[in-house]
Design an enzyme around this catalytic site. Structure first.
Site, short mmCIF file in Angstrom:
data_model
loop_
_atom_site.label_atom_id
_atom_site.label_comp_id
_atom_site.label_asym_id
_atom_site.label_seq_id
_atom_site.Cartn_x
_atom_site.Cartn_y
_atom_site.Cartn_z
N ALA A 278 0.83 -1.21 0.00
CA ALA A 278 0.00 0.00 0.00
C ALA A 278 0.86 1.26 0.00
O ALA A 278 0.49 2.28 -0.59
CB ALA A 278 -0.92 0.00 1.22
N GLU A 282 2.53 2.10 -6.53
CA GLU A 282 2.81 1.38 -7.77
C GLU A 282 1.92 1.85 -8.92
O GLU A 282 2.24 1.63 -10.09
CB GLU A 282 2.65 -0.14 -7.56
CG GLU A 282 1.23 -0.63 -7.29
CD GLU A 282 0.82 -0.49 -5.84
OE1 GLU A 282 -0.32 -0.84 -5.52
OE2 GLU A 282 1.65 -0.06 -5.03
N ASP A 324 9.25 31.59 -36.99
CA ASP A 324 9.31 32.01 -38.39
C ASP A 324 8.15 32.98 -38.62
O ASP A 324 7.11 32.86 -37.98
CB ASP A 324 9.17 30.78 -39.29
CG ASP A 324 9.40 31.10 -40.75
OD1 ASP A 324 10.16 32.04 -41.03
OD2 ASP A 324 8.81 30.43 -41.59
#
Length: 861
Positions: A278, A282, A324
């Site tokens: 716990a 994970e 640009d």
């Protein structure tokens, strides 16, 4: 395979017409017969494969061990709960992985190459996977070759075939008939799928598609690359390892303390294992992956396609955007407004039909763009074609009347293009490009139909006209010509030219560009404009958009060449406009900003922009008008070529990072609370406040949906874009992250132990789970009161909260689950009490905001 066939034999072999291409109907029939022009994908993972991936995890093995221990203890209910947790975790993981895969597959489709093909006599742009054998395809510099193509005509065509043949230098192509059976590297009359056209142009017939191509033949040897991990995911992986070691150490300590206190060893072992499982988040990598995938999918909706996941993180750190001008800051809808010829500047509307034939014919012949159902090509050239049509010219008839015999394609370094055309018994060369270069190559000038020597006075008049047109913000192209051109060398074709005139065209700024520039400035992001235009033209546009305020903020490529690196770096802090630059200058500009400690984003669309796109921290390619070379070098593609999309993408990128950080802090503080609860109880020799099944259950309802809900939260965009760019070296726990995690972890532990003191395990179990649900709501915005949050903007969070509350209610009120979890039923009064205790993290959230409110009031005063 077809290198030995003549053009006629090749067309017969594929039943195609070189002039008109295939018919659309025939192309569709061949597509159905042969299949799409794609390589076979690696075997897709089945649901069972994904289930195995989820189960093949150390944490799952530990849970199976815990289930076995429960069986030994004859705690069958705990065994069932542990197995249920495994099943639910696996299901959630499989669903998340499936969503991530679908999102990434969608992105791959959007970045797939396209091709210009001739069908029914008309050029059109189609997806490359729709090409069929026999299609007539047009190629030019910057294109990724979409299939294996036998070339019918070439103009200085060179391809980079290093990925296929290992040849490091670009290979010059020809359309000559070769002998049969030559190795791939020696078939100079064939262009191969996935290679890149480096210069020149050409046309040819598709002779192989998909798995029949040379690339397809070796596709079986190519393995899928692993999904790219972002720096954040790597840091999380390292963090996970550290947390695992700490959690296991704490749980081992918990077990040994239990041994010293003579507690039941198997029960303590089961408890320690459950707590270790716990305590380690994970689910965190899965949450981060799905949040990134969903965030990237959202970016697609705002026309920003992320090609490399690390770009999502980097977006939040960008301090300079080098953009640009044409098509990004402007609409890329060029319109010719002025013509200079015969020593005068005229509005296009005042030019009589066919008044300057040599000038207009040159602009139409020295042109590689196409007007048809689809307008294909450069916006500048398309503007010239439209102007010619308006003046009564038919460019297709003109091109047939004066066929092209030779071409020097446009080069962004030299800024000109040359085409040679048969004109009766002799040839005429036209050169179109940058005015200053063209003017320097001219020794004659055409004036009222007569050719005169180019004097210094004539040059001065032309330069004055150039300056006048540039001050109006016009982009200027000059045209010169040379009659009776015989030698096909570049030097011979660009000397002794006759100056014919100039065209001035306007590309208006995008309406939204100025707003986006203002928003980026507010967010601490500088905007620099990079263009090949003249300094006056560039400054005119930059001032309108809000990029530059004064001419001192402008510099030309020539001025850069005259400066040392140290001098340029010093001046970079004040520069906002870079005019008359080459691709080499762009790399130097990026480096200059980076040397000043900035994270730089750079836009580009041409093949020669690839080096600067790679040099930048984030390379941004144009999706509509960008070459395949630019897209392949970029981290992000703008599918609408719009500057405002960069601002939206940066806002989204900042939001994604903030959301991931919220999920991380929520999970760690919640899990830390569970560890402290159990460790404190055992340390102070209290009865065990929670069973192993309780810990796993709480972990199940809080570590999945609430964490995901935080990951897809809608943030305050204005607040995000008022902050300065994030330091790229900033850790996950910067700005008080560790103290925040510890504070809430201890707070959750204290209220859980207090609940245990009041009413035992059921109280503790309920408060531990529900308090984390309340904590998740407060985590939506650490700087905003819960009463000021717009909760309906995140219905997923509301759903996660009430679902978690319902599941917790289920284990205390439904008899079967009450027996399974060993809980006691609670009265309405008890529930009200426990909800009040569980809401304490939200109370703490509000109390922590008081100092900020006081400071805010003082600032207003």
């Amino acid at each position: 395979m077809y290198e030995n066939l003549t053009h006629k034999e090749l067309c017969e072999a594929f039943h195609t017409d070189e002039k008109n291409g295939l018919t659309e109907k025939e192309a569709q029939n061949r597509l159905l017969r042969d299949g799409s022009n794609t390589l076979k994908k690696a075997k897709e993972q089945t649901v069972w494969d994904r289930i195995q991936n989820q189960i093949n995890d150390p944490m799952i093995f530990i849970l199976f061990l815990a289930a076995s221990i429960s069986m030994l203890l004859r705690e069958y209910s705990d065994t069932g709960i542990i197995l249920l947790v495994i099943a639910l975790n696996t299901t959630v993981g499989v669903i998340q992985e499936g969503k991530a895969r679908k999102a990434l597959e969608a992105l791959k489709k959007m970045t797939a190459p396209s091709a210009v093909v001739k069908r029914d006599g008309i050029y059109q742009r189609i997806a490359a996977d729709k090409l069929v054998k026999g299609d007539v395809v047009k190629l030019k510099a910057g294109n990724q070759v979409p299939a294996d193509i036998r070339l019918l005509e070439v103009q200085e065509l060179a391809a980079n075939e290093s990925a296929l043949t290992g040849e490091s230098l670009p290979v010059m192509k020809s359309c000559e008939v070769l002998k049969k059976g030559l190795p791939v590297a020696e078939r100079k009359n064939t262009a191969y799928m996935s290679t890149e056209i480096r210069k020149g142009s050409g046309e040819g017939i598709v002779v192989a598609t998909g798995m029949d191509t040379e690339l397809g033949k070796i596709a079986g040897m190519i393995e899928d690359t692993k999904q790219e991990m972002t720096p954040l995911q790597k840091r999380l992986g390292d963090l996970g390892k550290i947390l695992s070691i700490v959690a296991v150490a704490l749980c081992a300590g918990l077990f040994f303390i239990g041994v010293i206190q003579h507690r039941n060893l198997l029960q303590m072992l089961l408890l320690a294992i459950s707590l270790a499982v716990a305590a380690i988040p994970e689910g965190l990598p899965a949450v981060v992956t799905i949040v990134l995938a969903l965030g990237v999918a959202r970016m697609v909706k705002i026309n920003a396609i992320i090609r490399r996941l690390p770009a999502v993180e980097t977006l939040g750190s960008v301090g300079v955007v080098c953009s640009d001008k044409t098509g990004t800051l402007t609409e890329n809808k060029m319109t010719v407004t002025k013509i200079y010829a015969d020593e005068k500047i005229l509005p296009v509307s005042a030019v009589r039909k066919r008044e300057f034939p040599k000038l207009m014919e040159g602009f139409l012949l020295c042109n590689n763009s196409i007007l048809g159902k689809q307008e294909i090509g450069d916006a500048t050239e398309l503007a010239l074609l439209h102007t010619g049509r308006n003046m009564g010219y038919d460019e297709k008839r003109l091109q047939q009347q004066y066929p092209r015999t030779f071409e020097i394609p446009f080069n962004s370094e030299k800024k000109y293009m040359v085409s040679v055309h048969k004109d009766g018994n002799h040839e005429t060369a036209y050169i179109k490009g940058a005015c200053d270069y063209i003017l320097n190559q001219c020794t004659y000038v055409e004036n009222h139909g007569k050719i005169k020597p180019m004097t210094s006075m004539e040059k001065m008049k032309i330069r004055r006209a150039m300056e006048d047109m540039a001050k109006e913000g016009l982009r200027i192209l000059a045209l010169a010509y040379k009659e009776r051109a015989i030698s096909k060398t570049e030097k011979a074709l660009t000397e002794g030219l006759v100056f014919a005139g100039m065209a001035g065209m306007i590309d208006p700024p995008r309406k939204e560009a100025a707003t986006s520039v203002k928003a980026l400035k507010r967010a601490g992001v500088q905007v620099a404009m990079i263009t090949g235009d003249y300094k006056d033209t560039a400054f005119s546009i930059a001032k309108k958009i809000g990029i530059a305020d004064c001419p001192e903020q402008c510099i030309t490529g020539q001025e850069m060449d005259e400066m040392s690196e140290a001098a340029l770096q010093k001046k970079m802090k004040n520069l906002r406009v870079f005019a008359r630059v080459t691709p080499a200058h762009k790399v130097r500009i990026v480096k200059g900003f980076q040397d000043n400690g900035q994270i730089v984003a750079m836009t580009g669309d041409g093949v020669n922009d690839a080096p600067s796109l790679q040099k930048a921290d984030i390379g941004i390619a144009m999706g509509e008008n960008g070459t395949d070379a630019a897209k392949n070098a970029a981290d992000m593609v703008l599918s609408d070529d719009n500057f405002s999309t960069i601002e939206k993408a940066m806002e989204e990128g900042r939001g994604i990072y903030v959301n991931i950080k919220k999920s991380i802090l929520f999970l760690l503080s919640s899990n830390f609370g569970e560890i402290i609860t159990m460790f404190a109880a055992v340390l102070f020799q209290l009865p065990t406040p929670l069973k192993a099944s309780h810990i796993l259950w709480v972990n199940l309802i809080t570590d999945s949906l609430p964490a995901l809900a935080l990951g897809i939260d809608k943030n305050d965009a204005k607040a995000l874009m008022r902050k300065k760019p994030r330091n790229p070296h900033e850790g996950l726990f910067a700005h008080g992250g560790w103290s925040f995690t510890v504070f809430y972890g201890v707070l959750i532990a204290v209220i859980t132990l207090y609940a245990f003191y009041l009413g035992g395990q059921t109280y503790a179990f309920t408060v531990l789970g529900v308090s984390q649900l309340f904590h998740a709501i407060g985590m939506r915005d650490r700087d905003k009161s819960v009463f000021r949050m717009k909760h309906l903007e995140n219905p997923f969070m509301l759903g996660a909260f009430f679902l978690g509350l319902g599941l917790q209610l289920m284990v205390t009120e439904i008899p079967y689950f009450v027996q399974l979890f060993g809980t006691a039923r609670l009265s309405l009064q008890e529930w009200c009490l426990l909800l009040g205790i569980s809401a304490i993290p939200l109370v703490a959230h509000e109390l922590l905001l008081i100092p900020n409110r006081v400071l805010g009031m003082r600032k207003k005063q």
